[in-house]
Design a protein around this motif. Structure first.
Motif, PDB file in Angstrom:
ATOM      1  N   TYR A   1       0.915  -1.765  -0.052  1.00 38.13           N
ATOM      2  CA  TYR A   1       0.099   0.150   0.558  1.00 38.13           C
ATOM      3  C   TYR A   1       0.940   0.668  -0.128  1.00 38.13           C
ATOM      4  O   TYR A   1       1.997   1.428   0.897  1.00 38.13           O
ATOM      5  CB  TYR A   1      -1.218  -0.139   1.519  1.00 38.13           C
ATOM      6  CG  TYR A   1      -1.741  -1.231   1.544  1.00 38.13           C
ATOM      7  CD1 TYR A   1      -2.885  -1.246   0.957  1.00 38.13           C
ATOM      8  CD2 TYR A   1      -1.236  -3.136   2.834  1.00 38.13           C
ATOM      9  CE1 TYR A   1      -3.669  -2.304   0.846  1.00 38.13           C
ATOM     10  CE2 TYR A   1      -2.244  -3.409   2.513  1.00 38.13           C
ATOM     11  CZ  TYR A   1      -3.256  -3.607   1.575  1.00 38.13           C
ATOM     12  OH  TYR A   1      -4.111  -4.422   1.778  1.00 38.13           O
ATOM     13  N   ASN A   2       1.059   2.557  -0.889  1.00 38.39           N
ATOM     14  CA  ASN A   2       1.069   3.617  -0.675  1.00 38.39           C
ATOM     15  C   ASN A   2       1.246   4.210   0.567  1.00 38.39           C
ATOM     16  O   ASN A   2       0.143   4.184   1.258  1.00 38.39           O
ATOM     17  CB  ASN A   2       0.913   4.144  -1.883  1.00 38.39           C
ATOM     18  CG  ASN A   2       0.970   4.132  -3.219  1.00 38.39           C
ATOM     19  OD1 ASN A   2       2.500   3.860  -3.561  1.00 38.39           O
ATOM     20  ND2 ASN A   2      -0.090   4.333  -4.245  1.00 38.39           N
ATOM     21  N   ARG A   3       2.395   4.403   1.329  1.00 37.99           N
ATOM     22  CA  ARG A   3       2.569   5.305   2.173  1.00 37.99           C
ATOM     23  C   ARG A   3       2.285   6.662   2.463  1.00 37.99           C
ATOM     24  O   ARG A   3       2.956   7.879   2.032  1.00 37.99           O
ATOM     25  CB  ARG A   3       3.486   5.328   3.072  1.00 37.99           C
ATOM     26  CG  ARG A   3       3.809   3.944   3.811  1.00 37.99           C
ATOM     27  CD  ARG A   3       4.849   4.144   4.300  1.00 37.99           C
ATOM     28  NE  ARG A   3       5.524   2.180   4.115  1.00 37.99           N
ATOM     29  CZ  ARG A   3       6.834   2.061   4.344  1.00 37.99           C
ATOM     30  NH1 ARG A   3       8.019   3.113   4.655  1.00 37.99           N
ATOM     31  NH2 ARG A   3       7.385   0.823   4.519  1.00 37.99           N
ATOM     32  N   SER A   4       0.779   7.205   2.226  1.00 36.72           N
ATOM     33  CA  SER A   4       0.264   8.562   1.182  1.00 36.72           C
ATOM     34  C   SER A   4      -0.229   9.553   2.677  1.00 36.72           C
ATOM     35  O   SER A   4       0.919  10.907   2.074  1.00 36.72           O
ATOM     36  CB  SER A   4      -1.216   8.332   0.742  1.00 36.72           C
ATOM     37  OG  SER A   4      -2.090   8.253   1.594  1.00 36.72           O
ATOM     38  N   THR A   5       0.369   9.447   3.547  1.00 38.46           N
ATOM     39  CA  THR A   5       0.422  10.196   4.881  1.00 38.46           C
ATOM     40  C   THR A   5       1.308  10.221   6.131  1.00 38.46           C
ATOM     41  O   THR A   5       2.315   9.512   5.943  1.00 38.46           O
ATOM     42  CB  THR A   5      -1.634  10.193   6.057  1.00 38.46           C
ATOM     43  OG1 THR A   5      -1.229   8.796   6.496  1.00 38.46           O
ATOM     44  CG2 THR A   5      -2.594  10.284   4.823  1.00 38.46           C
ATOM     45  N   LEU A   6       1.427  10.991   7.265  1.00 34.70           N
ATOM     46  CA  LEU A   6       3.005  11.156   7.487  1.00 34.70           C
ATOM     47  C   LEU A   6       2.276   9.997   8.685  1.00 34.70           C
ATOM     48  O   LEU A   6       3.041   9.747   9.195  1.00 34.70           O
ATOM     49  CB  LEU A   6       2.564  12.638   8.373  1.00 34.70           C
ATOM     50  CG  LEU A   6       3.443  12.847   9.411  1.00 34.70           C
ATOM     51  CD1 LEU A   6       5.348  12.022   9.227  1.00 34.70           C
ATOM     52  CD2 LEU A   6       3.908  14.087  10.330  1.00 34.70           C
TER      53      LEU A   6
ATOM     54  N   SER B   1       3.137   6.667   7.407  1.00 36.17           N
ATOM     55  CA  SER B   1       4.588   6.755   7.234  1.00 36.17           C
ATOM     56  C   SER B   1       4.493   5.655   8.883  1.00 36.17           C
ATOM     57  O   SER B   1       6.193   5.381   9.403  1.00 36.17           O
ATOM     58  CB  SER B   1       5.602   7.699   7.075  1.00 36.17           C
ATOM     59  OG  SER B   1       4.599   8.037   5.130  1.00 36.17           O
ATOM     60  N   VAL B   2       4.580   6.719   9.847  1.00 34.14           N
ATOM     61  CA  VAL B   2       4.814   6.230  11.076  1.00 34.14           C
ATOM     62  C   VAL B   2       4.689   5.100  11.789  1.00 34.14           C
ATOM     63  O   VAL B   2       5.537   4.194  12.849  1.00 34.14           O
ATOM     64  CB  VAL B   2       4.120   8.119  11.942  1.00 34.14           C
ATOM     65  CG1 VAL B   2       4.461   7.040  13.781  1.00 34.14           C
ATOM     66  CG2 VAL B   2       5.073   8.877  11.883  1.00 34.14           C
ATOM     67  N   LYS B   3       3.110   4.466  11.316  1.00 33.73           N
ATOM     68  CA  LYS B   3       2.758   3.447  11.165  1.00 33.73           C
ATOM     69  C   LYS B   3       3.817   2.474  11.077  1.00 33.73           C
ATOM     70  O   LYS B   3       3.882   0.912  11.652  1.00 33.73           O
ATOM     71  CB  LYS B   3       1.375   3.011  11.046  1.00 33.73           C
ATOM     72  CG  LYS B   3       0.456   2.029  11.091  1.00 33.73           C
ATOM     73  CD  LYS B   3      -1.083   1.767  10.971  1.00 33.73           C
ATOM     74  CE  LYS B   3      -1.200   1.069  10.604  1.00 33.73           C
ATOM     75  NZ  LYS B   3      -2.580   0.437  10.140  1.00 33.73           N
TER      76      LYS B   3
END
Length: 166
Positions: A126-131, A134-136
């Motif tokens: 899955y794309n990491r589209s939000t901060l 990305s942290v998760k």
């Protein structure tokens, strides 16, 4: 003769789709005198999913992980405690989790239970589209690298998604 290797396959279901189809393709053609699989599912207890009868015909156990609703994952602590109980009551050599990031919960329970081989298997990207995403994922990447002993992925992107760049 060498003792049979017991593997707990932690799958979201046995109703068909990618993970169950792959697992059953493996299991159909392996030496059942040397390797034994048991399975988990998030289906409601007693549900006859597509592969239920075949899995039972091999002498495998199916453990139904209880969620808030049928076919839904339990909260983190609930799943952790259910897996710990399964591991306490059985002697598995390997726990192989196919739950992507949720594998961190499964494999932590396995590690605490003394399971030496803990496999995390990434089946998705899955794309990491939000901060926040990305942290998760950074947290999961770090956790899985320290809990899992083996890493599998269906593609390079799926591997990078769950396990990071290393």
């Amino acid at each position: 003769m060498k003792q049979k290797i017991k593997v707990l396959q932690v799958s979201p279901s046995l109703r068909g789709g990618g993970v169950p189809v792959m697992l059953l393709n493996w299991y159909r053609y392996m030496d059942h005198d040397r390797i034994h699989f048991d399975f988990t599912t998030f289906a409601e207890a007693g549900t006859n999913e597509l592969f239920t009868d075949e899995v039972l015909s091999y002498g495998s156990e199916i453990y139904y992980l209880k969620g808030k609703e049928p076919n839904k994952r339990a909260p983190l602590l609930g799943t952790f405690l259910q897996i710990k109980k399964i591991l306490k009551n059985n002697e598995y050599d390997i726990v192989h989790s196919h739950l992507n990031g949720f594998s961190l919960i499964i494999l932590t329970a396995a590690m605490i239970s003394g399971i030496k081989v803990r496999i995390s298997h990434s089946h998705a990207f899955y794309n990491r589209s939000t901060l926040m995403q990305s942290v998760k994922m950074g947290t999961l990447n770090f956790g899985l690298k320290n809990i899992a002993t083996c890493y599998c992925a269906c593609s390079k992107k799926a591997g990078k998604y769950l396990f990071g760049d290393d």
